[in-house]
Scaffold this active site. Structure first.
Site, mmCIF file in Angstrom:
data_model
loop_
_atom_site.group_PDB
_atom_site.id
_atom_site.type_symbol
_atom_site.label_atom_id
_atom_site.label_comp_id
_atom_site.label_asym_id
_atom_site.label_seq_id
_atom_site.Cartn_x
_atom_site.Cartn_y
_atom_site.Cartn_z
ATOM 1 N N ASP A 284 0.804 -1.221 0.000
ATOM 2 C CA ASP A 284 0.000 0.000 0.000
ATOM 3 C C ASP A 284 0.839 1.274 0.000
ATOM 4 O O ASP A 284 0.306 2.368 -0.195
ATOM 5 C CB ASP A 284 -0.946 0.015 1.207
ATOM 6 C CG ASP A 284 -2.121 -0.932 1.029
ATOM 7 O OD1 ASP A 284 -2.394 -1.329 -0.116
ATOM 8 O OD2 ASP A 284 -2.763 -1.278 2.032
ATOM 9 N N ARG B 108 -6.097 5.721 -3.003
ATOM 10 C CA ARG B 108 -4.658 6.011 -2.959
ATOM 11 C C ARG B 108 -4.157 6.680 -4.244
ATOM 12 O O ARG B 108 -3.125 7.350 -4.221
ATOM 13 C CB ARG B 108 -3.876 4.729 -2.663
ATOM 14 C CG ARG B 108 -4.261 4.122 -1.325
ATOM 15 C CD ARG B 108 -3.277 3.071 -0.856
ATOM 16 N NE ARG B 108 -3.861 2.259 0.198
ATOM 17 C CZ ARG B 108 -3.977 2.629 1.471
ATOM 18 N NH1 ARG B 108 -3.530 3.809 1.843
ATOM 19 N NH2 ARG B 108 -4.531 1.832 2.360
#
Length: 425
Positions: A301, A379
């Site tokens: 991530d 994101r």
């Protein structure tokens, strides 16, 4: 909706309250339900994914729509499988119905779970008839699948009459998330025995006997990554002005806490930790490395923030361990290559080998004002917004996607002085 994002005009002292970790929040919600307790979870995340999880566990409707919440999908599939006498259908967005769940379903079926595919084999939606599950022989799962599959089956394991013996074949991906799950299970009294490399994990029967008065969720290190990115781009005149609250860099359960080390080693962004977990970011003079190499198999991530930072700082990179990015909210590798190409950066790699690289390769920039598409991926929005610091302005399409993990992201940017306006394109 499209946001125009422009950088701050001058430095100002700001302390940002980071959102709570959704990874911890979602695990604790499930563990609380499995334990049969009703202890308060303090600082629970208010993001979309956690709200979906909370609502599903509170109401348990026949049809549960998790939207784009992948964690909720995987955790709830395991949870619903062991709810004796109950029947549910679980579904989600169009993208969610393209995200594989075969490895988890196969493992649960080995325990006796009654799960039916309502669409394509190996993908949601699913019909689940809850029943008493039992581990009659060791369950085998591939180790390189999403750690959420592994965490899901681990968390229901103490409720199995025989406990669970789990074997993970091949290299185990995202080990920190498995470690997080085990530590949280142990907080509630579960007995878990894991090999050092997590190739085998045994969970004893006996439920969750430890009673908790409350549990406090720590701030999200994944969200902190974007503030390290911002700090690395702002420059030395911001040294000491920007602080972020709620982080514990030494006792964190989160594997993504490694972001502090990565930005220090690569971009020389340091931090000073004060009382109340206040991190004051220190930005020294620019320095130049030949290239940055890193394996993201333990922290996928963080990849988007680092990739975009490297391009903005003219830092060549070679990143590996990115295989799982293909099956996230979007194909993140393809999305990064596509959107950075609009800015003139030609990235290479990104096939099934999980490698992505940039060696200062260029391509024709998109003419006019560049609009970054976010592909319904939080994101993507948060990693590209800081580009305005170097470019003067960046346009972000569908900025509301940040609510998946960091609902206050745009408000926090405004506190720092970023100019954010809605535009029509």
């Amino acid at each position: 909706m499209i946001y125009s994002v422009k950088p701050p005009v001058k430095p100002q002292r700001v302390a940002i309250n980071l959102p709570a970790s959704k990874s911890i929040s979602n695990r604790m919600l499930l563990l609380r339900a499995l334990s049969g307790q009703d202890f308060p979870i303090e600082n629970l995340s208010d993001c979309d994914d956690t709200n979906v999880m909370f609502a599903a566990l509170t109401d348990l409707p026949y049809t549960i729509d998790v939207g784009a919440a992948g964690t909720s999908m995987r955790f709830l599939v395991a949870y619903l499988s062991q709810l004796e006498g109950q029947e549910h259908v679980i579904t989600g967005t169009a993208r969610m119905l393209q995200r594989p769940i075969l490895a988890l379903v196969d493992a649960l079926r080995c325990l006796g779970a009654d799960i039916e595919y309502l669409g394509d084999n190996g993908f949601p939606p699913l019909k689940i008839k809850g029943k008493k599950l039992k581990c009659q022989q060791p369950v085998t799962m591939p180790g390189d699948v999403s750690s959420q599959y592994i965490s899901a089956i681990l968390m229901i394991a103490p409720l199995l009459e025989t406990g669970l013996k789990l074997r993970l074949e091949g290299e185990v991906a995202s080990k920190p998330y498995i470690q997080m799950t085990i530590k949280l299970m142990e907080e509630l009294g579960a007995k878990v025995h894991a090999a050092i490399d997590y190739s085998s994990i045994q969970v004893e029967a006996g439920g969750y006997p430890e009673e908790l008065n409350s549990f406090n969720v720590e701030a999200d290190w994944s969200a902190a990554a974007f503030w390290f990115e911002i700090s690395s781009l702002l420059g030395t005149n911001w040294n000491g002005y920007l602080s972020i609250k709620g982080l514990d860099g030494f006792q964190s359960l989160q594997g993504d806490s490694v972001v502090r080390k990565m930005y220090q080693e690569v971009f020389d962004v340091h931090y000073t930790s004060w009382a109340d977990n206040l991190f004051v970011l220190e930005i020294p003079k620019d320095r130049r490395m030949v290239s940055h190499r890193a394996d993201f198999s333990l922290c996928p991530d963080l990849a988007q923030a680092l990739v975009v930072t490297c391009c903005m700082r003219n830092m060549p990179f070679l990143y590996t361990g990115l295989e799982s990015l293909h099956i996230k909210e979007t194909d993140r590798i393809l999305a990064l290559k596509t959107e950075l190409a609009k800015l003139g950066f030609k990235l290479r790699g990104g096939d099934e080998d999980g490698m992505l690289m940039w060696q200062r390769g260029t391509c024709a920039k998109k003419k006019g004002r560049v609009v970054i598409d976010t592909y319904k991926d939080h994101r993507m929005a948060m990693s590209f917004a800081p580009c305005c610091i170097k470019l003067g302005e960046i346009l972000i399409n569908d900025p509301g996607v940040v609510s998946k993990s960091y609902p206050g992201f745009w408000d926090d940017l405004r506190k720092v002085g970023f100019i954010i306006e809605e535009v029509n394109e």
